[in-house]
Scaffold this motif. Structure first.
Motif, PDB file in Angstrom:
ATOM      1  N   THR A   1     113.321  -0.978  62.654  1.00  0.00           N
ATOM      2  CA  THR A   1     113.340  -0.787  61.199  1.00  0.00           C
ATOM      3  C   THR A   1     112.081  -1.333  60.547  1.00  0.00           C
ATOM      4  OG1 THR A   1     115.762  -0.793  61.107  1.00  0.00           O
ATOM      5  CG2 THR A   1     114.582  -1.368  59.081  1.00  0.00           C
ATOM      6  N   SER A   2     111.631  -2.507  60.999  1.00  0.00           N
ATOM      7  CA  SER A   2     110.448  -3.116  60.381  1.00  0.00           C
ATOM      8  C   SER A   2     109.137  -2.535  60.900  1.00  0.00           C
ATOM      9  CB  SER A   2     110.466  -4.635  60.588  1.00  0.00           C
ATOM     10  OG  SER A   2     110.474  -4.964  61.965  1.00  0.00           O
ATOM     11  N   SER A   3     109.219  -1.551  61.795  1.00  0.00           N
ATOM     12  CA  SER A   3     108.005  -0.849  62.231  1.00  0.00           C
ATOM     13  C   SER A   3     107.892   0.515  61.546  1.00  0.00           C
ATOM     14  CB  SER A   3     108.008  -0.652  63.753  1.00  0.00           C
ATOM     15  OG  SER A   3     108.986   0.302  64.127  1.00  0.00           O
ATOM     16  N   CYS A   4     108.886   0.850  60.729  1.00  0.00           N
ATOM     17  CA  CYS A   4     108.961   2.173  60.103  1.00  0.00           C
ATOM     18  C   CYS A   4     108.170   2.198  58.793  1.00  0.00           C
ATOM     19  CB  CYS A   4     110.423   2.528  59.838  1.00  0.00           C
ATOM     20  SG  CYS A   4     110.635   4.070  58.937  1.00  0.00           S
ATOM     21  N   PRO A   5     107.161   3.073  58.665  1.00  0.00           N
ATOM     22  CA  PRO A   5     106.372   3.128  57.433  1.00  0.00           C
ATOM     23  C   PRO A   5     107.182   3.547  56.208  1.00  0.00           C
ATOM     24  CG  PRO A   5     105.761   4.906  58.937  1.00  0.00           C
ATOM     25  CD  PRO A   5     106.652   3.989  59.697  1.00  0.00           C
ATOM     26  N   VAL A   6     108.236   4.336  56.413  1.00  0.00           N
ATOM     27  CA  VAL A   6     109.094   4.709  55.287  1.00  0.00           C
ATOM     28  C   VAL A   6     109.828   3.478  54.775  1.00  0.00           C
ATOM     29  CG1 VAL A   6     111.040   6.137  54.537  1.00  0.00           C
ATOM     30  CG2 VAL A   6     109.372   7.065  56.147  1.00  0.00           C
ATOM     31  N   PHE A   7     110.301   2.637  55.681  1.00  0.00           N
ATOM     32  CA  PHE A   7     110.994   1.406  55.280  1.00  0.00           C
ATOM     33  C   PHE A   7     110.041   0.445  54.574  1.00  0.00           C
ATOM     34  CE2 PHE A   7     112.777  -2.839  56.046  1.00  0.00           C
ATOM     35  CZ  PHE A   7     114.061  -2.667  55.555  1.00  0.00           C
ATOM     36  N   TRP A   8     108.774   0.412  55.012  1.00  0.00           N
ATOM     37  CA  TRP A   8     107.803  -0.468  54.356  1.00  0.00           C
ATOM     38  C   TRP A   8     107.651  -0.110  52.883  1.00  0.00           C
ATOM     39  CZ3 TRP A   8     103.427   0.477  58.474  1.00  0.00           C
ATOM     40  CH2 TRP A   8     103.777  -0.161  59.666  1.00  0.00           C
ATOM     41  N   THR A   9     107.640   1.192  52.587  1.00  0.00           N
ATOM     42  CA  THR A   9     107.359   1.652  51.223  1.00  0.00           C
ATOM     43  C   THR A   9     108.615   1.854  50.380  1.00  0.00           C
ATOM     44  OG1 THR A   9     107.320   3.958  52.005  1.00  0.00           O
ATOM     45  CG2 THR A   9     105.225   2.776  51.932  1.00  0.00           C
ATOM     46  N   ASP A  10     109.775   1.950  51.048  1.00  0.00           N
ATOM     47  CA  ASP A  10     111.019   2.174  50.326  1.00  0.00           C
ATOM     48  C   ASP A  10     112.116   1.340  50.969  1.00  0.00           C
ATOM     49  OD1 ASP A  10     113.222   3.009  48.958  1.00  0.00           O
ATOM     50  OD2 ASP A  10     113.101   5.115  49.539  1.00  0.00           O
ATOM     51  N   GLY A  11     112.364   0.185  50.399  1.00  0.00           N
ATOM     52  CA  GLY A  11     113.351  -0.727  50.962  1.00  0.00           C
ATOM     53  C   GLY A  11     114.777  -0.221  50.869  1.00  0.00           C
ATOM     54  N   GLN A  12     115.011   0.888  50.150  1.00  0.00           N
ATOM     55  CA  GLN A  12     116.350   1.442  50.030  1.00  0.00           C
ATOM     56  C   GLN A  12     116.728   2.317  51.221  1.00  0.00           C
ATOM     57  OE1 GLN A  12     118.379   0.457  47.459  1.00  0.00           O
ATOM     58  NE2 GLN A  12     116.619  -0.881  47.077  1.00  0.00           N
ATOM     59  N   TYR A  13     115.728   2.726  51.987  1.00  0.00           N
ATOM     60  CA  TYR A  13     115.978   3.565  53.174  1.00  0.00           C
ATOM     61  C   TYR A  13     116.842   2.799  54.168  1.00  0.00           C
ATOM     62  CZ  TYR A  13     114.813   6.005  57.576  1.00  0.00           C
ATOM     63  OH  TYR A  13     114.868   6.655  58.785  1.00  0.00           O
ATOM     64  N   PHE A  14     117.847   3.471  54.717  1.00  0.00           N
ATOM     65  CA  PHE A  14     118.754   2.819  55.665  1.00  0.00           C
ATOM     66  C   PHE A  14     118.002   2.227  56.849  1.00  0.00           C
ATOM     67  CE2 PHE A  14     122.064   5.041  53.397  1.00  0.00           C
ATOM     68  CZ  PHE A  14     123.178   4.243  53.569  1.00  0.00           C
ATOM     69  N   GLY A  15     117.031   2.937  57.348  1.00  0.00           N
ATOM     70  CA  GLY A  15     116.244   2.435  58.466  1.00  0.00           C
ATOM     71  C   GLY A  15     116.807   2.863  59.812  1.00  0.00           C
ATOM     72  N   PRO A  16     115.953   2.878  60.832  1.00  0.00           N
ATOM     73  CA  PRO A  16     116.352   3.349  62.166  1.00  0.00           C
ATOM     74  C   PRO A  16     117.535   2.605  62.773  1.00  0.00           C
ATOM     75  CG  PRO A  16     113.968   3.146  62.017  1.00  0.00           C
ATOM     76  CD  PRO A  16     114.522   2.538  60.770  1.00  0.00           C
ATOM     77  N   ALA A  17     117.589   1.284  62.629  1.00  0.00           N
ATOM     78  CA  ALA A  17     118.656   0.517  63.295  1.00  0.00           C
ATOM     79  C   ALA A  17     120.032   0.911  62.776  1.00  0.00           C
ATOM     80  CB  ALA A  17     118.421  -0.979  63.103  1.00  0.00           C
ATOM     81  N   ALA A  18     120.156   1.088  61.462  1.00  0.00           N
ATOM     82  CA  ALA A  18     121.445   1.481  60.888  1.00  0.00           C
ATOM     83  C   ALA A  18     121.855   2.856  61.395  1.00  0.00           C
ATOM     84  CB  ALA A  18     121.369   1.474  59.361  1.00  0.00           C
ATOM     85  N   ILE A  19     120.896   3.775  61.480  1.00  0.00           N
ATOM     86  CA  ILE A  19     121.198   5.131  61.944  1.00  0.00           C
ATOM     87  C   ILE A  19     121.575   5.122  63.423  1.00  0.00           C
ATOM     88  CG2 ILE A  19     120.289   7.466  62.202  1.00  0.00           C
ATOM     89  CD1 ILE A  19     118.413   6.830  59.824  1.00  0.00           C
ATOM     90  N   VAL A  20     120.882   4.310  64.210  1.00  0.00           N
ATOM     91  CA  VAL A  20     121.209   4.181  65.636  1.00  0.00           C
ATOM     92  C   VAL A  20     122.638   3.677  65.820  1.00  0.00           C
ATOM     93  CG1 VAL A  20     120.785   2.673  67.636  1.00  0.00           C
ATOM     94  CG2 VAL A  20     118.907   3.961  66.630  1.00  0.00           C
ATOM     95  N   ASN A  21     123.039   2.699  65.036  1.00  0.00           N
ATOM     96  CA  ASN A  21     124.388   2.158  65.161  1.00  0.00           C
ATOM     97  C   ASN A  21     125.441   3.116  64.618  1.00  0.00           C
ATOM     98  OD1 ASN A  21     124.540  -0.857  66.205  1.00  0.00           O
ATOM     99  ND2 ASN A  21     122.610  -0.643  65.081  1.00  0.00           N
ATOM    100  N   ALA A  22     125.064   3.928  63.633  1.00  0.00           N
ATOM    101  CA  ALA A  22     125.968   4.989  63.182  1.00  0.00           C
ATOM    102  C   ALA A  22     126.143   6.021  64.293  1.00  0.00           C
ATOM    103  CB  ALA A  22     125.420   5.642  61.919  1.00  0.00           C
ATOM    104  N   HIS A  23     125.048   6.370  64.953  1.00  0.00           N
ATOM    105  CA  HIS A  23     125.075   7.319  66.079  1.00  0.00           C
ATOM    106  C   HIS A  23     126.055   6.852  67.138  1.00  0.00           C
ATOM    107  CE1 HIS A  23     123.767   8.956  69.975  1.00  0.00           C
ATOM    108  NE2 HIS A  23     123.164   9.947  69.322  1.00  0.00           N
TER     109      HIS A  23
END
Length: 264
Positions: free
Chosen positions: A183-205
């Motif tokens: 999540t903290s390597s994701c450029p979208v997360f860097w610019t938009d803290g509201q984005y769920f982020g990869p880790a949340a999506i992985v755990n949803a998966h």
């Protein structure tokens, strides 16, 4: 022969090996290196600054060992998180030479020790002190995807059975240790803290594709939000950063596909 007379063989770790097997019995080679750490004290600093520490380390040492040496022998004010020190708890994720890694799994000998090794806090989360960030926004996203088994009906009298084939579908995403490296390597997360982020999506998966779970549609609806799965730009930073080798970008694409094929 009585029990007292029976001699128990020494464990292998205590047996003296001959020189040709034990490497001559010499000491582990040591080397000097410089650890450059981004320091930040919220009571004294307005922004992080770099400080260099020269330490003598060994070929078997990791970045975590170097941080321990600095804290215990040079500067006790250095702050960082760590727990198991074996790559399982996910506590010590940090940026090492510009890449997200676990300090406990990064060997110094695998880095270029001829120049300073940089260590700083992971990006995208509020910095608290030195290498410590506030993980609450990260765990808030994790909680929102309902990371638990959802079923209806009566509780079974035995475990819920699942075929090896059904298990294999989501096996990869069960490995997540919530270290936030992805999540903290994701450029979208860097610019938009509201984005769920990869880790949340992985755990949803992990639960969406679990044949025993009945809450997949609810999780997909959560991830169909504007700050959900569609914000992913497929840069593969998350996959590269994952210390557990999870194919994060692939998991995100499978969640996207599930959204496209399921009707709400």
């Amino acid at each position: 022969m009585s029990e007292k007379e029976v001699k128990t063989a020494e464990p292998a770790s205590k047996v003296d090996l001959p020189d040709h097997l034990g490497g001559g019995g010499g000491e582990i080679p040591s080397f000097d290196c410089t650890i450059r750490i981004a320091r930040f004290d919220p009571e004294a600093d307005s922004e992080p600054h770099w400080e260099d520490y020269k330490v003598t380390m060994y070929g078997t040492d990791r970045i975590l060992d170097a941080l321990h040496k600095i804290k215990w022998e040079i500067d006790g004010s250095l702050s960082f998180r760590r727990s198991c020190a074996h790559g399982v708890c996910g506590s010590d994720a940090m940026r090492i030479n510009g890449r997200n890694r676990l300090a406990c799994k990064t060997l110094l000998k695998d880095l270029d020790t001829n120049k300073p090794i940089t260590v700083e806090a992971i990006k995208g989360l509020p910095l608290e002190k030195d290498l410590i960030v506030d993980m609450e926004p990260f765990f808030q996203s994790y909680r929102e995807i309902m990371p638990f088994l959802i079923t209806s009906g009566h509780e079974p009298t035995r475990e819920r059975l699942q075929s090896p084939e059904d298990r294999a579908i989501f096996d990869d995403t069960t490995k997540c240790i919530l270290c936030a490296s992805c999540t903290s390597s994701c450029p979208v997360f860097w610019t938009d803290g509201q984005y769920f982020g990869p880790a949340a999506i992985v755990n949803a998966h992990r639960f969406i594709f679990d044949s025993r779970d009945e809450g997949g549609d609810m999780r997909l609806e959560v991830l169909n939000d504007k700050e959900g799965v569609w914000r992913c730009r497929t840069t593969f930073n998350c996959t590269e950063a994952c210390p557990r080798g999870i194919e994060v970008t692939k998991a995100i694409s499978e969640v996207k596909q599930a959204l496209l094929t399921r009707a709400f």
